[in-house]
Write an enzyme that holds these catalytic residues in place. Sequence first.
Site, PDB file in Angstrom:
ATOM      1  N   ASP A   1       9.741   1.627   4.518  1.00 20.49           N
ATOM      2  CA  ASP A   1       9.724   1.016   3.182  1.00 20.49           C
ATOM      3  C   ASP A   1      11.039   1.077   2.406  1.00 20.49           C
ATOM      4  O   ASP A   1      11.040   0.920   1.195  1.00 20.49           O
ATOM      5  CB  ASP A   1       8.653   1.683   2.308  1.00 20.49           C
ATOM      6  CG  ASP A   1       7.251   1.527   2.834  1.00 20.49           C
ATOM      7  OD1 ASP A   1       7.091   0.960   3.921  1.00 20.49           O
ATOM      8  OD2 ASP A   1       6.314   1.970   2.168  1.00 20.49           O
TER       9      ASP A   1
ATOM     10  N   GLU B   1       6.960  -7.293  -2.420  1.00 21.90           N
ATOM     11  CA  GLU B   1       8.031  -6.310  -2.602  1.00 21.90           C
ATOM     12  C   GLU B   1       9.176  -6.569  -1.628  1.00 21.90           C
ATOM     13  O   GLU B   1      10.320  -6.175  -1.898  1.00 21.90           O
ATOM     14  CB  GLU B   1       7.473  -4.896  -2.455  1.00 21.90           C
ATOM     15  CG  GLU B   1       6.625  -4.498  -3.669  1.00 21.90           C
ATOM     16  CD  GLU B   1       5.966  -3.142  -3.539  1.00 21.90           C
ATOM     17  OE1 GLU B   1       6.080  -2.342  -4.491  1.00 21.90           O
ATOM     18  OE2 GLU B   1       5.317  -2.882  -2.500  1.00 21.90           O
TER      19      GLU B   1
ATOM     20  N   GLU C   1       3.166  -4.696   4.726  1.00 24.77           N
ATOM     21  CA  GLU C   1       2.011  -4.877   3.863  1.00 24.77           C
ATOM     22  C   GLU C   1       2.365  -5.744   2.655  1.00 24.77           C
ATOM     23  O   GLU C   1       1.765  -6.788   2.424  1.00 24.77           O
ATOM     24  CB  GLU C   1       1.530  -3.496   3.416  1.00 24.77           C
ATOM     25  CG  GLU C   1       0.309  -3.486   2.526  1.00 24.77           C
ATOM     26  CD  GLU C   1      -0.099  -2.058   2.209  1.00 24.77           C
ATOM     27  OE1 GLU C   1      -1.234  -1.691   2.548  1.00 24.77           O
ATOM     28  OE2 GLU C   1       0.719  -1.311   1.638  1.00 24.77           O
TER      29      GLU C   1
END
Length: 766
Positions: free
Chosen positions: A517, A600, A596
């Site tokens: 991430d 973002e 996911e």
Amino acid sequence: MSYDRPAMPLPNNMRNARFDRPPVPPPYVASKPHNSAPALPPRPLPSATSTNNEDILCSLISRMPASIQADNIFQSAISTDQPLSVFSRVSHPVPLPANTTTNGKATETNKFYGNMMIGDQTNPAWTHPYSFFWSKDSYFGMAVSYINASQRVFGPNSPPEYFFGPGGIKSFVFGAVDFTSADQMSLGFTNLTHLQAHVQVKKNNNQFILIPLVQGMGFATAVYYNMIPQLFSAVGYKSVAGATSPRSGIQKYKIVLQNNVTWSLYVTVPSGQSLALALANNNQIVGNKSVNGCIFQLVPDTNSAIDAAAGCYPNSGTLSGSVSGSTGQYTIAYGLSGSSNGGKTLMYACPHHVKSFTSAMSSKRINSSVDSVTMGQMTGYLTDTFELQVNVPSNIGFDPYSAIPGKSSPNYSNDVLNAIKSAAQTEALGDVVNESNVDSMYFGGKILAKYAWILYCCQYVIKDSSLVQTLTSNLKNAFGRFIGNTQILPLRYDTTWGGIISSGQSTQDFGNSYYNDHHFHYGYHVIAAAILAKVDRDNGGNWLSQNKTWVDNLVRDYSNPSSSDSYFPVFRSFDWFAGHSWAKGLFPSGDGKDEESSSEDVNAAYAIKLWGNVTGNQNLESIGNLELGIMNGSLNSYFLYLDNNTVEPSQIIPNKVSGILFENKIDHTTYFGTELQYIQMIHAIPITPMSGFIRSPVFVQQEWVEKLAAIVNNVEDGWRGILMLNRALSDPLSSYSFFVGSTFSTNYLDNGQSKTWSLTYSGAFS
């Protein structure tokens, strides 16, 4: 966000298939080669109209990609300096695998081949349409799996929550008689970049099978060096027949497996050598002698046009690109090895590629289609380049933007301005210093970005200099903790893989310390820094010049554009073939890399664009614009589903979003919960000016009617504010009315969302 989610209850017959690789389907029986087996049928040469004199050689050894255009936006590094000394140097607990050649460069962590470098190294790498995995049981070598659309497994209910490609199916295994046990094999890695990896299945430094991995490679290719080839199939051979050879030196076979998938096998024997293949039994084909440089190529199609590419394969990829106005162009040029009659190799393009190909690509297309598991049907091209063109959001900056016809530019009434000012007078005085003092780069970044967008509103919308002065000072102090690296979990520079990681454990902060991430986490910090730097500079400040290097370090970590920067891998997160980023870092995964939160991902690219704009780095701004233009196509193919989406299986389109997209699975859920608002809105947060470029008014309205309208009144936490601000992308008046209404509660605000920004964004177009 991405971390290992506990397995959900499943029927026993599906449990392993969904989350792990299941056992290989029968037949499984391993058999030793029979040297006395009858030779495979002869392969006649084509008619006299084709001779060796007509061959157009790709290259006898390797042809490197075409020269990069002069205005290539990827040609310059952000910096080649060492990372700041404030980041202490550490070695990562996950070591580089043995036999890895790095040439002094940082090593990729989030790429398609990453599975092969971590854990027991047996999880698959997806090149699409194939997956490859190290086979250490029954059949020794590198397994190749191809899953067609009919083999997809769907979950229960309507629409199904998930589908996946069954794992562990060994359509073929590139093996060798020389391997008689698993402990005789090891993997080696060379030529590791963001677009390719060369994997060696080694017996020793002189005896190995080279597997060049390049996304979209048309042939599953193996090159044998000083080994006796052995081609297994755990599925089993139903029939093997000789076929007309493209030219002298290439043997061609038509193979039908027991699952009725028909393949073409091309075997290119180097000049001066010979090789005879024999069908030893229903599971293996063996060669009669050792060969050096012999190329085996498999493709699940028998179209004769593919003959023109046989003997040639991609060994590398080089990215170039440019942006002019609202048009972005990019090229992936493939270096080629071997030789073919057509001078090119076979590549398969994904749906978002085909939609964006320039007109020059049309003549390279052939009538060959194969299935990927999660990226739709792929189309064959005889080529050494992918040349693409996309519309980019060069006209979208810091100001709110809407894709609703006639509403692209903000227009604030006095009532809206008064409402924004009323909210800002409270929120701009919030305690950003302490609110951002958390043990998470992700949540800390969300807080910084929330207050940065409030600062934008105070400076450029309501133009309140007193609030600007107060909030600028507080934001600088909050940033100071991160820039000084005195936050609860300080950042460190990992010298093993090359990157800036959290000092937390692998289970903390969504796995940041294992490279999960980073684009999500650092993107929030970068976008907040861009806004603060712009406002501060417009008011005569010099925060940018004092802190630019720290922000650049974060950008370099997740989006370094140049191999001349040896401290960070090139484009750790963004996958220029897949058209979006991958969130999973150094965690093995039976279903491959995953992502996911598509929104973002957008935010991370938007951050690059804005930081490039503020710092005057035009190449960096263009890279952000180009990534966003590409994502507009890829996300609306694979993550966000209009009712007329024909890329993904029709059964899942009513879900409207993917949930978690893996390379081998689409799962309509999240890593943090199964509430519908989580699943849908993790693809919407944060709502920024770039949201409308990706999430079209038509899609947002469809999702609202089909999924969200029925649940919104039952949501009493911060997800309600996200639901309603997302609605501004299709119905800004309804959205604004919610935030300005008397029943609005601050409980409806996510910790990364402010009422000030919500009113500013929705009110700009209401």
